[in-house]
Write a protein that holds these residues in place. Structure first.
Motif, short mmCIF file in Angstrom:
data_model
loop_
_atom_site.label_atom_id
_atom_site.label_comp_id
_atom_site.label_asym_id
_atom_site.label_seq_id
_atom_site.Cartn_x
_atom_site.Cartn_y
_atom_site.Cartn_z
N HIS A 14 0.80 -1.22 0.00
CA HIS A 14 0.00 0.00 0.00
C HIS A 14 0.85 1.29 0.00
O HIS A 14 0.75 2.11 -0.91
CB HIS A 14 -0.87 -0.07 1.27
CG HIS A 14 -1.98 0.90 1.34
ND1 HIS A 14 -3.22 0.65 0.81
CD2 HIS A 14 -2.05 2.12 1.90
CE1 HIS A 14 -4.01 1.68 1.05
NE2 HIS A 14 -3.32 2.58 1.71
N PHE A 21 3.83 6.44 -6.88
CA PHE A 21 3.05 7.34 -7.75
C PHE A 21 3.33 8.81 -7.41
O PHE A 21 3.32 9.66 -8.31
CB PHE A 21 1.56 7.00 -7.70
CG PHE A 21 1.24 5.80 -8.56
CD1 PHE A 21 1.28 5.90 -9.95
CD2 PHE A 21 0.96 4.57 -8.00
CE1 PHE A 21 1.04 4.79 -10.75
CE2 PHE A 21 0.71 3.46 -8.80
CZ PHE A 21 0.75 3.56 -10.18
N TYR A 28 3.94 11.58 -15.17
CA TYR A 28 3.03 10.45 -15.39
C TYR A 28 2.25 10.58 -16.71
O TYR A 28 2.26 9.66 -17.54
CB TYR A 28 2.06 10.32 -14.21
CG TYR A 28 1.06 9.21 -14.41
CD1 TYR A 28 1.40 7.89 -14.16
CD2 TYR A 28 -0.22 9.47 -14.91
CE1 TYR A 28 0.51 6.85 -14.39
CE2 TYR A 28 -1.12 8.45 -15.14
CZ TYR A 28 -0.76 7.15 -14.88
OH TYR A 28 -1.64 6.13 -15.12
N CYS A 91 -3.27 9.21 -3.71
CA CYS A 91 -1.96 9.84 -3.89
C CYS A 91 -2.14 11.34 -4.14
O CYS A 91 -2.56 11.75 -5.23
CB CYS A 91 -1.24 9.16 -5.04
SG CYS A 91 0.38 9.89 -5.34
N ALA A 115 -9.03 3.18 -1.96
CA ALA A 115 -9.95 2.28 -2.68
C ALA A 115 -10.41 1.10 -1.81
O ALA A 115 -11.42 0.48 -2.10
CB ALA A 115 -9.27 1.75 -3.94
N PHE A 132 -6.37 1.05 -14.69
CA PHE A 132 -4.96 0.75 -14.35
C PHE A 132 -4.66 0.94 -12.86
O PHE A 132 -3.51 1.20 -12.49
CB PHE A 132 -4.01 1.61 -15.21
CG PHE A 132 -4.33 1.53 -16.68
CD1 PHE A 132 -4.13 0.34 -17.36
CD2 PHE A 132 -4.87 2.61 -17.36
CE1 PHE A 132 -4.46 0.24 -18.71
CE2 PHE A 132 -5.20 2.52 -18.71
CZ PHE A 132 -4.99 1.34 -19.39
N LEU A 137 -3.69 -2.62 -5.97
CA LEU A 137 -4.27 -2.72 -4.63
C LEU A 137 -3.64 -3.85 -3.84
O LEU A 137 -3.27 -4.89 -4.39
CB LEU A 137 -5.79 -2.96 -4.71
CG LEU A 137 -6.61 -1.89 -5.44
CD1 LEU A 137 -8.10 -2.20 -5.30
CD2 LEU A 137 -6.30 -0.50 -4.93
C1 LIG Z 1 -1.49 3.61 -13.01
S1 LIG Z 1 -2.28 4.88 -12.11
C2 LIG Z 1 -3.78 5.07 -13.05
C3 LIG Z 1 -4.31 6.47 -12.99
C4 LIG Z 1 -5.51 6.75 -13.89
N1 LIG Z 1 -6.65 5.93 -13.56
C5 LIG Z 1 -5.15 6.58 -15.34
O1 LIG Z 1 -5.90 5.92 -16.06
O2 LIG Z 1 -4.15 7.14 -15.78
C6 LIG Z 1 -2.84 4.03 -10.66
C7 LIG Z 1 -3.43 4.95 -9.64
O3 LIG Z 1 -4.01 4.15 -8.61
C8 LIG Z 1 -3.84 4.83 -7.40
N2 LIG Z 1 -4.02 3.87 -6.30
C9 LIG Z 1 -3.33 2.73 -6.07
N3 LIG Z 1 -3.76 2.12 -4.95
C10 LIG Z 1 -4.77 2.90 -4.46
C11 LIG Z 1 -5.61 2.81 -3.33
N4 LIG Z 1 -5.52 1.80 -2.47
N5 LIG Z 1 -6.55 3.77 -3.15
C12 LIG Z 1 -6.67 4.80 -4.02
N6 LIG Z 1 -5.88 4.96 -5.09
C13 LIG Z 1 -4.93 4.01 -5.32
C14 LIG Z 1 -2.44 5.41 -7.49
O4 LIG Z 1 -2.24 6.45 -6.57
C15 LIG Z 1 -2.41 5.86 -8.94
O5 LIG Z 1 -2.79 7.21 -9.07
#
Ligand SMILES: C[S@@+](CC[C@H](N)C(=O)[O-])C[C@H]1O[C@@H](n2cnc3c(N)ncnc32)[C@H](O)[C@@H]1O
Length: 242
Positions: A14, A21, A28, A91, A115, A132, A137
């Motif tokens: 986590h 990120f 990004y 993030c 999430a 993505f 998670l």
């Molecule tokens: C690869 S990025 C995708 C961002 C966006 N959805 C896109 O299509 O470009 C993955 C995102 O998931 C978020 N993320 C990962 N785990 C998370 C969690 N437990 N709760 C909320 N956001 C999370 C990260 O912070 C990151 O911004």
């Protein structure tokens, strides 16, 4: 902070995911479009098109989970200007960049949240998307159950994620690009070799199209279908809360 463990459902990833990120947030978007030669934009557009029916409900409200810099949040909001679209991510630096992209006249809003413990009541949304993000998670099954919880009955989920190319030659060529070339370009532009090594490693550990569909059914979704995008480089999974 050490890089996140790319294993599926790795315990303790986590915080490392959030830190990763935060580190790559400034580059990004640029890297996303560069590394996918803009195909990612077409994939996100398709998500909105597939949800057009639910987004056109009166007073429709949608949640774009793991919204990052809000590309899909904005796409949904542009395709369905009468719907309320909320982006949610844990993030902060990604959300700050996303907020700056939302036009003043847009009703899209961003919320900081996890999430796995969403700050929303049961049955709040007509649609939930996740592009993505699911792969990152710490517990994918819990993430799916949380999506199910916040959806209204007859609400729809759309999950866009990297998957398994279905054509053997493409699988090999893409595998070479993904594991050998992408990490170098990613490292060069973002300054983080770890993030762009984690990406292909975590995709290789993530369930394939059929298994993810099964996990969605286990989480309570019905009418689960998926469509391969770019011959399975990515897949769009859809489901409904009964
Ligand atoms: C690869 S990025 C995708 C961002 C966006 N959805 C896109 O299509 O470009 C993955 C995102 O998931 C978020 N993320 C990962 N785990 C998370 C969690 N437990 N709760 C909320 N956001 C999370 C990260 O912070 C990151 O911004």
């Amino acid at each position: 902070m050490p890089p996140p463990n790319p294993q599926f459902n790795a315990i303790g990833k986590h915080e490392a995911v959030r830190a990763m990120f935060a580190e790559i947030a400034p580059t990004y978007d640029r890297l996303n479009h560069l590394l996918s030669v803009n195909i990612d934009k077409r994939w996100r557009r398709l998500v909105g098109q597939k949800l057009a029916d639910v987004l056109s409900r009166p007073q429709a409200i949608a949640l774009d989970l793991c919204c990052g810099t809000a590309d899909l949040t904005l796409e949904l909001s542009q395709q369905a200007p009468h719907a309320q679209v909320i982006g949610c991510d844990f993030c902060h630096p990604m959300l700050v960049l996303g907020r700056d992209k939302i036009p003043a006249q847009s009703s899209a809003r961003l919320v900081e949240g996890d999430a796995l413990r969403l700050p929303f009541a049961d049955a709040s949304f007509d649609a939930v998307t996740n592009a993505f993000g699911l792969r990152n998670l710490e517990n994918v099954e819990s993430g799916l159950r949380e999506i199910h919880r916040v959806l209204k009955p007859a609400g729809r989920v759309a999950i866009l994620e990297f998957s398994r190319p279905i054509i053997p030659l493409l699988r090999e060529a893409f595998g070479f690009y993904f594991t050998r070339i992408l990490p170098r370009i990613g490292a060069l532009v973002s300054g983080s070799r770890q993030a762009y090594t984690y990406l292909p490693a975590s995709v290789s550990q993530f369930p394939d199209q059929k298994r993810l569909a099964g996990m969605m059914r286990d989480a309570g979704f019905v009418d689960v279908t998926y469509r391969n995008l770019s011959a399975g480089i990515a897949a769009l999974h859809l489901g409904t809360k009964s």
